[in-house]
Design an enzyme around this catalytic site. Structure first.
Site, mmCIF file in Angstrom:
data_model
loop_
_atom_site.group_PDB
_atom_site.id
_atom_site.type_symbol
_atom_site.label_atom_id
_atom_site.label_comp_id
_atom_site.label_asym_id
_atom_site.label_seq_id
_atom_site.Cartn_x
_atom_site.Cartn_y
_atom_site.Cartn_z
ATOM 1 N N SER A 186 0.793 -1.225 0.000
ATOM 2 C CA SER A 186 0.000 0.000 0.000
ATOM 3 C C SER A 186 0.829 1.280 0.000
ATOM 4 O O SER A 186 0.306 2.349 -0.273
ATOM 5 C CB SER A 186 -0.933 0.009 1.203
ATOM 6 O OG SER A 186 -0.180 0.005 2.401
ATOM 7 N N HIS A 214 -5.642 -4.508 -0.908
ATOM 8 C CA HIS A 214 -5.579 -3.404 -1.875
ATOM 9 C C HIS A 214 -5.688 -3.897 -3.321
ATOM 10 O O HIS A 214 -5.673 -3.081 -4.241
ATOM 11 C CB HIS A 214 -4.284 -2.598 -1.703
ATOM 12 C CG HIS A 214 -4.331 -1.640 -0.551
ATOM 13 N ND1 HIS A 214 -4.934 -0.412 -0.640
ATOM 14 C CD2 HIS A 214 -3.892 -1.760 0.726
ATOM 15 C CE1 HIS A 214 -4.846 0.214 0.537
ATOM 16 N NE2 HIS A 214 -4.205 -0.588 1.378
ATOM 17 N N LYS A 244 -12.420 -1.720 1.736
ATOM 18 C CA LYS A 244 -11.732 -0.803 0.822
ATOM 19 C C LYS A 244 -12.559 -0.673 -0.457
ATOM 20 O O LYS A 244 -13.538 0.063 -0.447
ATOM 21 C CB LYS A 244 -10.296 -1.268 0.605
ATOM 22 C CG LYS A 244 -9.477 -1.053 1.894
ATOM 23 C CD LYS A 244 -8.049 -1.503 1.834
ATOM 24 C CE LYS A 244 -7.328 -1.072 3.107
ATOM 25 N NZ LYS A 244 -6.477 -2.103 3.675
HETATM 26 C C1 LIG Z 1 -6.285 -2.443 5.094
HETATM 27 C C2 LIG Z 1 -5.653 -3.753 5.224
HETATM 28 C C3 LIG Z 1 -6.123 -4.684 6.147
HETATM 29 C C4 LIG Z 1 -7.213 -4.347 7.121
HETATM 30 O O1 LIG Z 1 -8.469 -4.414 6.510
HETATM 31 P P1 LIG Z 1 -9.731 -3.848 7.297
HETATM 32 O O2 LIG Z 1 -10.883 -4.458 6.595
HETATM 33 O O3 LIG Z 1 -9.678 -2.360 7.187
HETATM 34 O O4 LIG Z 1 -9.614 -4.312 8.700
HETATM 35 C C5 LIG Z 1 -5.538 -5.929 6.189
HETATM 36 N N1 LIG Z 1 -4.516 -6.247 5.359
HETATM 37 C C6 LIG Z 1 -4.031 -5.382 4.453
HETATM 38 C C7 LIG Z 1 -2.917 -5.792 3.551
HETATM 39 C C8 LIG Z 1 -4.575 -4.096 4.364
HETATM 40 O O5 LIG Z 1 -4.091 -3.238 3.468
#
Ligand SMILES: *Cc1c(COP(=O)(O)O)cnc(C)c1O
Length: 397
Positions: A186, A214, A244
């Site tokens: 990210s 992502h 997301k």
């Molecule tokens: C954002 C993210 C998470 C967390 O996801 P949520 O649904 O916001 O708890 C887990 N792993 C990765 C790689 C992320 O980028």
């Protein structure tokens, strides 16, 4: 009376963070988290959310959520295994499996929770986990929870992974060995080298685990990084988030039926934390339906990302080597990066700075997250602000 030791601990540590400029203040939104957001009464072009497809404010999802509440109420009322499994939870899981082209899927309350759940359900203290050094915090915590030996490998360095996998395998010390990677990283927007990871995994008999938070909704026409590489039947665990690109909240693991059956009896957040609310589940089902029926939003996301990238590059900014819509604008110096982000904000663009220790020293950047919901006019407005502030600060010619 409150604990003195705690008071001292909090005071000292909070002050320390503030002095180092690492104390994060939070700006509450007075609007939905759409392409334009309102903070302190000011409207800003929003380049900071993970709402890649604009679904977080989509009318179809909002209506589905309302219908979900009307039919099932506000809360699921129990953990999944008691009587907190509503028919729509199963419907969501079927739709996720179909979307991911796996035999089955299991939904959790968040992506973070997925990593708490899935790793330790399978791995234990007699096992080892090969983990990319830039993996997400929830993967790191999930690995720790398993009590397996954690072996970090250099970021996307396949020679290093291979050497460590070989060493772990040949040591004969471990019952099982897993390799875990983010699908998309990210901070730089680079994609994991899954074809090579799968080859190494097959050579050394590793369990494969890809957290595609992502990548889902973004790569592979929306189905994610694994589909992007055509590896759907060669990855054991595909983790996704519903928070997301899907625009709601929640997470899931997609994989073989036997894996999902095991997670349903052994993963602790599934067993001991109340399931997703009816509104969330209904909205997620609608989102998956939308993504299954059409790639329109996905196409728009990539168009907008390309537009922003070309625009920033033309202005003379260093946008790194992103392979996804994530668009860093690398400034370097930490103080300058923070100043840049603040000046962008003053001029109407909300793009957060990311500095050490989240990224290496000297690589401070403002990270831009374009979405399908941005219009060309909004992106032009953002680019004009980038040009103005960049010139004023002497960052571009
Ligand atoms: C954002 C993210 C998470 C967390 O996801 P949520 O649904 O916001 O708890 C887990 N792993 C990765 C790689 C992320 O980028």
């Amino acid at each position: 009376m409150s604990s003195k030791i705690l008071d001292v601990f909090l005071k000292e540590n909070l002050e320390d963070l503030k002095q180092k400029g690492l104390y994060n203040t939070i700006d509450p939104l007075e609007s939905p988290n759409g392409p334009i957001i309102t903070i302190n009464g000011r409207n800003l072009v929003n380049l900071s959310s993970n709402n890649y497809l604009g679904l977080a404010t989509d009318e179809r999802l909002k209506e589905a959520a309302i219908a979900g509440v009307k039919k099932y109420g506000t809360g699921a009322g129990a953990v999944r295994t008691i009587n907190g499994t509503l028919k729509i939870h199963l419907e969501l899981e079927e739709k996720l499996a179909a979307f991911k082209k796996t035999e089955a899927a299991i939904a959790y309350q968040s992506g973070f929770n997925c990593n708490m759940a899935a790793i330790s359900a399978v791995m234990d203290k007699n096992d080892a986990i090969l983990s990319d050094e830039l993996n997400h915090a929830s993967i790191i915590d999930g690995c720790r929870l398993s009590r397996s030996k954690i072996i970090r490998f250099n970021h996307s360095d396949m020679e290093d992974l291979r050497a460590r996998a070989k060493e772990a395998k040949e040591s004969g010390q471990f019952n099982k060995i897993m390799v875990i990677t983010d699908g998309v990283f990210s901070m730089d927007g680079d994609i994991a080298k899954l074809p090579e990871i799968v080859e190494i995994a097959e050579e050394f008999d590793l369990i494969t685990y890809v957290d595609d938070a992502h990548g889902s909704g973004v790569l592979g026409d929306g189905a994610g990084t694994v589909k992007h590489f055509g590896l759907s039947d060669r990855i054991d665990f595909q983790i996704g988030t519903l928070s997301k690109a899907i625009g709601v909240v929640g997470g899931y693991v997609a994989g073989k039926q036997s894996l999902i059956d095991w997670l349903k009896v052994r993963s602790r957040p599934f067993l001991f934390s109340t399931s997703l609310t009816p509104a969330d589940v209904a909205a997620c089902i609608k989102a998956i339906e939308i993504l299954t029926e059409s790639t329109e939003l996905n196409k728009k996301l990539w168009e907008n990302a390309d537009y922003l990238k070309v625009g920033l590059k033309k202005l003379g900014f260093n946008i790194g080597h992103s392979e996804t819509p994530i668009t860093p604008c690398i400034i370097g110096d930490e103080v300058k990066t923070q100043e840049f982000s603040k000046r962008l904000n003053d001029e109407g663009v909300y793009a957060k700075s990311i500095v050490f220790p989240t990224v290496p020293k000297g690589t401070g950047r403002v990270r831009n997250m374009p979405s399908a919901a941005h219009t060309t006019e909004m992106l032009d407005r953002a680019l004009a602000v980038y040009e103005k502030v960049g010139k004023e600060m002497g960052l571009i010619g």
